[in-house]
Design a protein around this motif. Structure first.
Motif, short mmCIF file in Angstrom:
data_model
loop_
_atom_site.label_atom_id
_atom_site.label_comp_id
_atom_site.label_asym_id
_atom_site.label_seq_id
_atom_site.Cartn_x
_atom_site.Cartn_y
_atom_site.Cartn_z
N ASN A 1 0.83 -1.21 0.00
CA ASN A 1 0.00 0.00 0.00
C ASN A 1 0.86 1.26 0.00
O ASN A 1 0.52 2.26 -0.66
CB ASN A 1 -0.93 0.00 1.22
CG ASN A 1 -2.01 -1.06 1.10
OD1 ASN A 1 -2.40 -1.45 0.00
ND2 ASN A 1 -2.51 -1.54 2.22
N LYS B 1 2.22 1.69 -3.52
CA LYS B 1 1.12 2.08 -4.41
C LYS B 1 0.78 3.56 -4.24
O LYS B 1 0.66 4.31 -5.21
CB LYS B 1 -0.11 1.21 -4.12
CG LYS B 1 -1.35 1.55 -4.93
CD LYS B 1 -2.44 0.53 -4.64
CE LYS B 1 -3.73 0.87 -5.36
NZ LYS B 1 -4.41 2.04 -4.76
N GLU C 1 3.64 5.84 -5.61
CA GLU C 1 3.65 5.94 -7.07
C GLU C 1 2.51 6.80 -7.58
O GLU C 1 2.67 7.57 -8.53
CB GLU C 1 3.59 4.53 -7.68
CG GLU C 1 4.86 3.73 -7.47
CD GLU C 1 4.71 2.30 -7.92
OE1 GLU C 1 3.59 1.90 -8.29
OE2 GLU C 1 5.72 1.56 -7.89
N GLU C 2 1.34 6.67 -6.94
CA GLU C 2 0.20 7.48 -7.36
C GLU C 2 0.44 8.96 -7.10
O GLU C 2 0.09 9.81 -7.92
CB GLU C 2 -1.06 7.00 -6.63
CG GLU C 2 -1.57 5.65 -7.11
CD GLU C 2 -2.77 5.17 -6.32
OE1 GLU C 2 -3.11 5.79 -5.29
OE2 GLU C 2 -3.38 4.16 -6.73
N ARG D 1 4.70 -7.62 -6.93
CA ARG D 1 3.65 -6.64 -6.62
C ARG D 1 2.51 -6.71 -7.64
O ARG D 1 1.36 -6.42 -7.30
CB ARG D 1 4.23 -5.23 -6.58
CG ARG D 1 5.03 -4.92 -5.30
CD ARG D 1 5.66 -3.55 -5.37
NE ARG D 1 4.64 -2.53 -5.63
CZ ARG D 1 4.86 -1.43 -6.36
NH1 ARG D 1 6.03 -1.22 -6.92
NH2 ARG D 1 3.90 -0.56 -6.54
N ASN E 1 -1.06 -8.69 -5.96
CA ASN E 1 -1.85 -7.50 -5.65
C ASN E 1 -3.04 -7.92 -4.78
O ASN E 1 -3.82 -8.78 -5.19
CB ASN E 1 -2.35 -6.85 -6.95
CG ASN E 1 -2.95 -5.47 -6.72
OD1 ASN E 1 -3.66 -5.24 -5.74
ND2 ASN E 1 -2.68 -4.57 -7.63
#
Length: 375
Positions: free
Chosen positions: A260, A263, A266-267, A310, A314
């Motif tokens: 998380n 994620k 990166e977002e 990853r 997921n």
């Protein structure tokens, strides 16, 4: 119902009409046991007239329905045409105590036999095995089937060096979209959505305790992808990444937290890069957020392997990559030691190129000058 599933049902109906009863010892010389499980057992045998070696798979009649037996037989015979899927040989019969069919014999055991505890297999072997399994599972998915039982014990070896493997044991294969009771709840291969399904079931029924068999899930290809990800880890480390994919498991919990974090990072970076100047508050929050390190059980893996895992592991099934994703990660370093060695060689090559550009010469030029001095 998919076209393949309709065809499979028709084959089951036709073969049920031609089931014969035989005395095994009259037609086959049974040599030794190759494997055993909840389904029954597999014996290495030789056809007495033809001298052909084969594996006979025995299903006890008291615990196996004729339909489930015929489905596995016909699926293996007619749909497992990929070179890394175990095929039936067109021989099936019954005895008073068993249903039996013949399949290709794996004379060198299964993947579980060659994975060294806390070591794994060589990086080259790991990539070779996963390349083959990627194609095998993709083939099943293209027909609308999901294997649901991918694990080392079901990957069979067809040579001593683990260069040719076949995925087998199709007893849990179901059509995509089928509703089934979840399996492996206490297994590393169990998908995290099983826990979610159980929680939702419990909430819909108040605080009453729910039995596992009362929980149902849809069969989706993402189930196999998760298992492939766990298998990649097993091959590279000789261990499991966690005991079970639930919030109570510290190994899985640390992986999920890291997943998380990566994620979200990166977002945010993608969002910030979309602005010419960026939002200062967002930038500050991005810099101040506590970094979540790679879980300790993943520290031996390269950045390439971590990126692949990853995608395969997921926690959200709808965002899980397919088996073909593995093909994009072949050829690179999957272990950290290999990655460091490749970077060292790359750095050395870059330094050599820099010397040549600056006129200082490289190794070959130094050797040439040395040779001229000697002459």
């Amino acid at each position: 119902m998919t076209e393949s599933m309709q065809e499979l049902d028709e084959l089951c109906y036709l073969t049920s009409q031609s089931m014969t009863s035989l005395v095994t010892s009259e037609h086959f010389k049974v040599l030794k046991k190759l494997g055993e499980g909840s389904y029954g057992k597999v014996m290495l045998a030789v056809h007495k007239k033809r001298g052909t070696p084969m594996a006979l798979k025995f299903f006890p009649r008291h615990s196996t329905t004729l339909l489930s037996f015929l489905r596995e037989y016909n699926l293996s015979l007619s749909f497992c045409t990929h070179p890394s899927l175990t095929r039936a040989l067109g021989i099936f019969f019954s005895t008073p105590s068993h249903y039996i069919f013949a399949q290709q014999a794996a004379l060198y055991g299964d993947l579980y036999d060659v994975i060294v505890s806390e070591v794994g297999v060589t990086e080259e072997q790991a990539q070779s095995v996963m390349s083959q399994l990627s194609g095998a599972v993709s083939h099943l998915h293209s027909l609308g089937f999901v294997h649901r039982d991918i694990k080392p014990e079901n990957v069979f070896l067809y040579d001593r060096r683990c260069r040719w493997v076949k995925l087998g044991d199709f007893g849990l294969v179901r059509a995509r979209g089928t509703q089934v009771r979840p399996v492996w709840y206490n297994s590393p291969f169990c998908v995290p959505e099983v826990e979610h399904a159980k929680e939702e079931r419990k909430e819909s029924n108040g605080d009453e305790e729910e039995e596992e068999e009362e929980t149902w899930m849809l069969v989706e290809p993402s189930l196999d992808t998760w298992a492939l990800g766990v298998l990649v880890y097993c091959l590279l480390t000789g261990c499991f990444p966690w005991e079970e994919s639930t919030s109570d498991d510290s190994g899985f919990r640390s992986y999920r937290n890291w997943f998380n974090y990566m994620k979200n990072k990166e977002e945010r970076e993608a969002g910030l890069n979309g602005w010419s100047h960026g939002n200062q508050e967002d930038r500050r929050a991005n810099e101040e957020e506590a970094e979540v390190p790679v879980p300790s059980q993943f520290e031996s893996l390269s950045s390439l392997a971590l990126t692949l895992l990853r995608k395969l592991l997921n926690p959200s099934p709808c965002h899980r990559a397919g088996p073909d994703e593995i093909l994009s990660y072949l050829g690179g370093a999957w272990l950290l030691e290999t990655e460091k060695e490749e970077k060292r060689k790359e750095k050395k090559a870059q330094e050599e190129a820099r010397k040549i550009r600056e006129g200082g010469g490289g190794v070959e030029e130094d050797r040439e000058r040395e040779g001229k001095r000697e002459r």
